[in-house]
Design a protein around this motif. Structure first.
Motif, PDB file in Angstrom:
ATOM      1  N   GLU A  78       2.360  -7.153   2.632  1.00  0.00           N
ATOM      2  CA  GLU A  78       1.477  -7.177   1.468  1.00  0.00           C
ATOM      3  C   GLU A  78       0.694  -5.873   1.403  1.00  0.00           C
ATOM      4  O   GLU A  78      -0.017  -5.518   2.338  1.00  0.00           O
ATOM      5  CB  GLU A  78       0.490  -8.343   1.547  1.00  0.00           C
ATOM      6  CG  GLU A  78      -0.549  -8.245   0.439  1.00  0.00           C
ATOM      7  CD  GLU A  78      -1.344  -9.523   0.198  1.00  0.00           C
ATOM      8  OE1 GLU A  78      -1.303 -10.414   1.061  1.00  0.00           O
ATOM      9  OE2 GLU A  78      -1.993  -9.609  -0.857  1.00  0.00           O
ATOM     10  N   GLY A  79       0.837  -5.159   0.288  1.00  0.00           N
ATOM     11  CA  GLY A  79       0.039  -3.957   0.082  1.00  0.00           C
ATOM     12  C   GLY A  79      -1.130  -4.286  -0.824  1.00  0.00           C
ATOM     13  O   GLY A  79      -2.243  -4.528  -0.381  1.00  0.00           O
ATOM     14  N   CYS A  80      -0.842  -4.356  -2.114  1.00  0.00           N
ATOM     15  CA  CYS A  80      -1.917  -4.497  -3.101  1.00  0.00           C
ATOM     16  C   CYS A  80      -2.197  -5.945  -3.495  1.00  0.00           C
ATOM     17  O   CYS A  80      -3.293  -6.266  -3.919  1.00  0.00           O
ATOM     18  CB  CYS A  80      -1.539  -3.712  -4.355  1.00  0.00           C
ATOM     19  SG  CYS A  80      -0.046  -4.363  -5.155  1.00  0.00           S
ATOM     20  N   GLY A  81      -1.185  -6.799  -3.422  1.00  0.00           N
ATOM     21  CA  GLY A  81      -1.351  -8.166  -3.905  1.00  0.00           C
ATOM     22  C   GLY A  81      -1.479  -8.273  -5.411  1.00  0.00           C
ATOM     23  O   GLY A  81      -1.872  -9.312  -5.940  1.00  0.00           O
TER      24      GLY A  81
ATOM     25  N   GLY B 143       1.092  -6.642  -7.627  1.00  0.00           N
ATOM     26  CA  GLY B 143       2.336  -6.242  -8.294  1.00  0.00           C
ATOM     27  C   GLY B 143       2.526  -4.750  -8.470  1.00  0.00           C
ATOM     28  O   GLY B 143       3.504  -4.317  -9.059  1.00  0.00           O
ATOM     29  N   GLU B 144       1.589  -3.948  -7.948  1.00  0.00           N
ATOM     30  CA  GLU B 144       1.615  -2.511  -8.244  1.00  0.00           C
ATOM     31  C   GLU B 144       2.386  -1.684  -7.221  1.00  0.00           C
ATOM     32  O   GLU B 144       2.915  -0.636  -7.568  1.00  0.00           O
ATOM     33  CB  GLU B 144       0.183  -1.953  -8.280  1.00  0.00           C
ATOM     34  CG  GLU B 144      -0.725  -2.576  -9.316  1.00  0.00           C
ATOM     35  CD  GLU B 144      -0.609  -1.891 -10.676  1.00  0.00           C
ATOM     36  OE1 GLU B 144       0.067  -0.855 -10.773  1.00  0.00           O
ATOM     37  OE2 GLU B 144      -1.187  -2.425 -11.638  1.00  0.00           O
TER      38      GLU B 144
ATOM     39  N   ALA C  82       5.394  -3.131  -1.951  1.00  0.00           N
ATOM     40  CA  ALA C  82       5.580  -3.405  -0.521  1.00  0.00           C
ATOM     41  C   ALA C  82       6.174  -4.793  -0.278  1.00  0.00           C
ATOM     42  O   ALA C  82       6.948  -4.993   0.653  1.00  0.00           O
ATOM     43  CB  ALA C  82       4.245  -3.281   0.215  1.00  0.00           C
TER      44      ALA C  82
ATOM     45  N   ALA D 102       8.404  -8.866  -7.057  1.00  0.00           N
ATOM     46  CA  ALA D 102       7.204  -8.725  -6.235  1.00  0.00           C
ATOM     47  C   ALA D 102       6.821 -10.115  -5.723  1.00  0.00           C
ATOM     48  O   ALA D 102       6.362 -10.955  -6.499  1.00  0.00           O
ATOM     49  CB  ALA D 102       6.070  -8.121  -7.063  1.00  0.00           C
TER      50      ALA D 102
HETATM   51  S1  FES Z   1       1.783  -6.449  -2.454  1.00  0.00           S
HETATM   52 FE1  FES Z   1       1.853  -4.736  -3.798  1.00  0.00          FE
HETATM   53  S2  FES Z   1       3.354  -5.387  -5.176  1.00  0.00           S
HETATM   54 FE2  FES Z   1       3.085  -7.152  -4.009  1.00  0.00          FE
END
Ligand code: FES
Ligand SMILES: Cc1cc2nc3c(=O)[nH]c(=O)nc-3n(C[C@H](O)[C@H](O)[C@H](O)COP(=O)(O)OP(=O)(O)OC[C@H]3O[C@@H](n4cnc5c(N)ncnc54)[C@H](O)[C@@H]3O)c2cc1C
Ligand code: FES
Lengths: 148, 279
Positions: free
Chosen positions: A36-39, A41-42, A45, A56
Motif C-alpha cells: 500500500e502506497g497512497c491508498g 488509487g494514485e 503500488a 488498484a
Molecule cells: S496504494 Fe496507491 S494506488 Fe493503491
C-alpha cells in the motif's frame, strides 16, 4: 462468504464484505507482496490483476471480486527461481527500495509486451517510483521482452 | 454496515426503493477514495457491479446506448464507440490510468458530476442523453442532468442505466479531444476540451460544437461562439472573434490546480487552433 481464486488457488473469505482487496490479500491470505502506497488509487503500488487486468486493490471492496481470478506478485516467481521479468528488474536496476515493484511487475505482465520504450512508459503511466527515475524500469521491461 | 448486492436490474431498483439512503457503487474509483478516508462511515451501499443489464454497448435505431456500468477501458476499446464517437473513446482513454480505466465506469463519471470529469465534454458535443430507471425512469439531456459542482438531478431511488448518443448524420470534418494537465496520466484536468466541426463545400462553417470542462460548475457548451461562426468562412479573424466570445459561456475559477486566467488562455488557444484555416 466470498469465493475467489488467488494465484490459481481457490480461497474463501468470510470477513466484512467491504474490506479492501488489498487488506484481504495481505491480512487474511498472508500475501504481503502487494504493497500500500497512497491508498487513493494514485500510486499503483497495490496493483494486482483481476481477471487478467491491472486494478488498484486499494480501491476494490472484496465483495466485488466474488468469483474472480486474482493474481499477485507472488505468482511470478520465488526468491530462488525468479521469472524472466523479475530477473531483468534485478539485473538492470529496475528495483531500488522495491516498494513500487510488485505493482509494476503485475502491470508489466498483463497484456502484450510493449513495442517500444514509449509504449512501455505509457503502459506504466499508472505507477509512481520514488527511487529509480524510471529509466532503469523501462530498460528492465525492454530487456525482459528481448529474452522472451 | 449494510452492503446490498443485487443480481439484476429489477432487484437493484427494488432494493434501492426500499433503501433510498444507500449509496450506489459502480467501479468504486470515486466512492472508495471517499470511503477509505472515512467520509461514508455507517452508510449503506448498493453495489451495482453484478447487474449485467446495465453493462455493454448496443446500437439501436439511430442511437448508441452505452450501459452505465461500461468501464472506460471497454469504451476506449469498443469498435462502435471508436468508429462513431472517437472523441469519447479518446476521453475514456485519458481517464486516470489503466488501473482506473479497468474499474471506473461511464455512469460513475457522469453521476459523480465533477466539473473536471474527462468524458463530460465529449458527451456534451455528442448531445448525450442520460437514461435512468427507478421512479418511472427518464431521459435527461446532459445539461439538465448536471445541476452543479458534484450535483446531479437523480431523485431518491433513481439510477443511471445508460448513456445514449444519437448517431451523427454526417462525419465531422474536424474533431478534437484535449486534456490539459500537469502530466498525461493521473492528473485532474486544468481544462478539458471536446470539439466537432462540420464545413460545407465552400469552406463555411455548417456547425460547430465545442465543450469545455473545469471551466464552470458544470461542463459548458460554447453557445455564443457556436452561433457566431455558423455559416461563416473560417478565417483567422473569425477564430479570433470566437475566442473572444468564449467567456460568455464559462466562468473559470482559481483553485489549487490552476488559475482562471491560465484556464481562459489555454482554452482560447485550443479553440483558435481548432478553427484555424487549413490548406
Ligand atoms: S496504494 Fe496507491 S494506488 Fe493503491
Ligand atoms: C487515481 C484516480 C484518478 C482519476 N483520474 C480521473 C481522470 O483523469 N478523469 C476523470 O474524469 N476522472 C478521474 N477519476 C475519477 C473516477 O475514476 C471517474 O469519475 C470514474 O468514472 C468513476 O466511475 P466509478 O464507476 O468508479 O464510480 P463510483 O466510484 O462507483 O461512483 C461514483 C459516484 O457515482 C454514483 N454512481 C455510480 N454509478 C451510478 C449509477 N449507475 N446510477 C447512479 N449513481 C451512480 C455513486 O453513488 C458515486 O456517488 C480518477 C479517480 C482516481 C481514484
Ligand atoms: S524502487 Fe523505490 S519506489 Fe520504485
Amino acid at each position: 462468504m466470498i469465493t475467489l481464486t488467488v494465484n490459481g488457488r481457490r480461497r474463501r473469505y468470510a470477513g466484512p464484505p467491504f474490506k479492501r482487496l488489498l487488506d484481504v490479500l495481505r491480512q487474511d491470505f498472508g500475501l504481503t507482496g502487494t504493497k500500500e502506497g497512497c491508498g487513493e488509487g494514485e500510486c499503483g503500488a497495490c496493483t494486482v490483476l483481476v481477471d487478467g487486468k491491472p486494478v488498484a486493490s486499494c480501491l476494490v471492496p472484496v465483495c466485488q471480486i466474488e468469483g474472480a481470478r486474482v493474481r499477485t506478485v507472488e505468482s511470478l516467481g520465488k526468491a530462488a527461481r525468479l521469472s524472466a521479468l523479475q530477473k531483468a528488474f534485478v539485473e538492470r536496476g529496475g528495483i531500488q527500495c522495491g516498494f513500487c515493484a510488485p505493482g509494476i511487475l503485475m502491470t508489466a505482465s498483463a497484456g502484450p509486451a510493449p513495442k517500444s520504450e514509449d509504449d512501455a512508459r505509457r503502459k506504466l503511466a499508472g505507477h509512481i517510483c520514488r527511487c529509480t527515475g524510471y529509466v532503469h524500469i523501462v530498460e528492465s521491461l525492454m530487456a525482459a521482452r528481448r529474452k522472451k | 454496515m449494510t452492503v446490498l448486492r443485487p443480481r439484476g436490474a429489477a432487484q437493484a431498483l427494488r432494493m434501492y426503493a426500499r433503501r433510498p439512503d444507500a449509496i450506489p457503487l459502480a467501479g468504486g474509483t470515486d466512492f472508495m477514495v471517499a470511503w477509505n478516508a472515512g467520509e461514508r462511515d455507517g452508510r449503506a451501499v448498493l453495489d451495482l457491479s453484478a447487474v449485467r443489464e446495465w453493462r455493454g454497448i448496443r446500437r439501436t435505431a439511430g442511437v448508441l446506448s452505452i450501459g452505465a456500468l461500461a468501464t472506460h477501458a471497454e469504451l476506449g476499446d469498443d469498435h462502435l464507440v471508436r468508429r462513431h464517437f472517437p472523441v469519447l473513446a479518446r476521453a475514456a482513454a485519458a481517464v486516470g490510468s489503466a488501473q482506473i480505466q479497468n474499474r471506473g465506469t461511464l455512469g460513475g463519471n457522469v453521476a459523480n458530476a465533477s466539473p473536471a470529469a474527462d468524458t463530460l465534454p465529449a458527451l456534451a458535443v455528442y448531445d448525450a442523453r442520460i437514461a435512468t430507471a427507478g421512479g418511472g425512469g427518464r431521459r435527461l439531456q446532459l445539461s439538465d442532468f448536471l445541476i452543479g459542482v458534484k450535483k446531479n438531478a437523480l431523485l431518491p431511488g433513481e439510477l443511471i442505466t445508460a448513456v445514449e448518443l444519437p448517431l451523427l448524420p454526417r462525419r465531422p470534418d474536424r474533431q478534437l479531444f484535449r486534456k490539459v494537465g500537469p502530466r498525461a496520466a493521473m492528473a485532474i484536468s486544468k481544462t478539458v476540451a471536446a470539439g466537432l466541426l462540420w464545413l460545407d463545400r465552400g469552406g463555411a462553417v455548417r456547425e460547430l460544437r465545442f465543450a469545455l470542462g473545469a471551466m464552470a460548475p458544470t461542463v459548458a457548451r460554447l453557445k455564443a461562439a457556436e452561433e457566431f461562426v455558423r455559416g461563416r468562412k473560417l478565417t483567422p479573424a473569425l477564430a479570433e472573434e470566437a475566442c473572444r466570445l468564449l467567456d460568455q459561456d464559462v466562468a473559470p475559477i482559481d483553485d489549487p490546480r490552476s488559475t482562471a486566467a491560465y484556464r481562459l488562455a489555454v482554452s482560447r488557444n485550443l479553440l483558435r487552433e481548432f478553427l484555424a484555416p487549413r490548406f
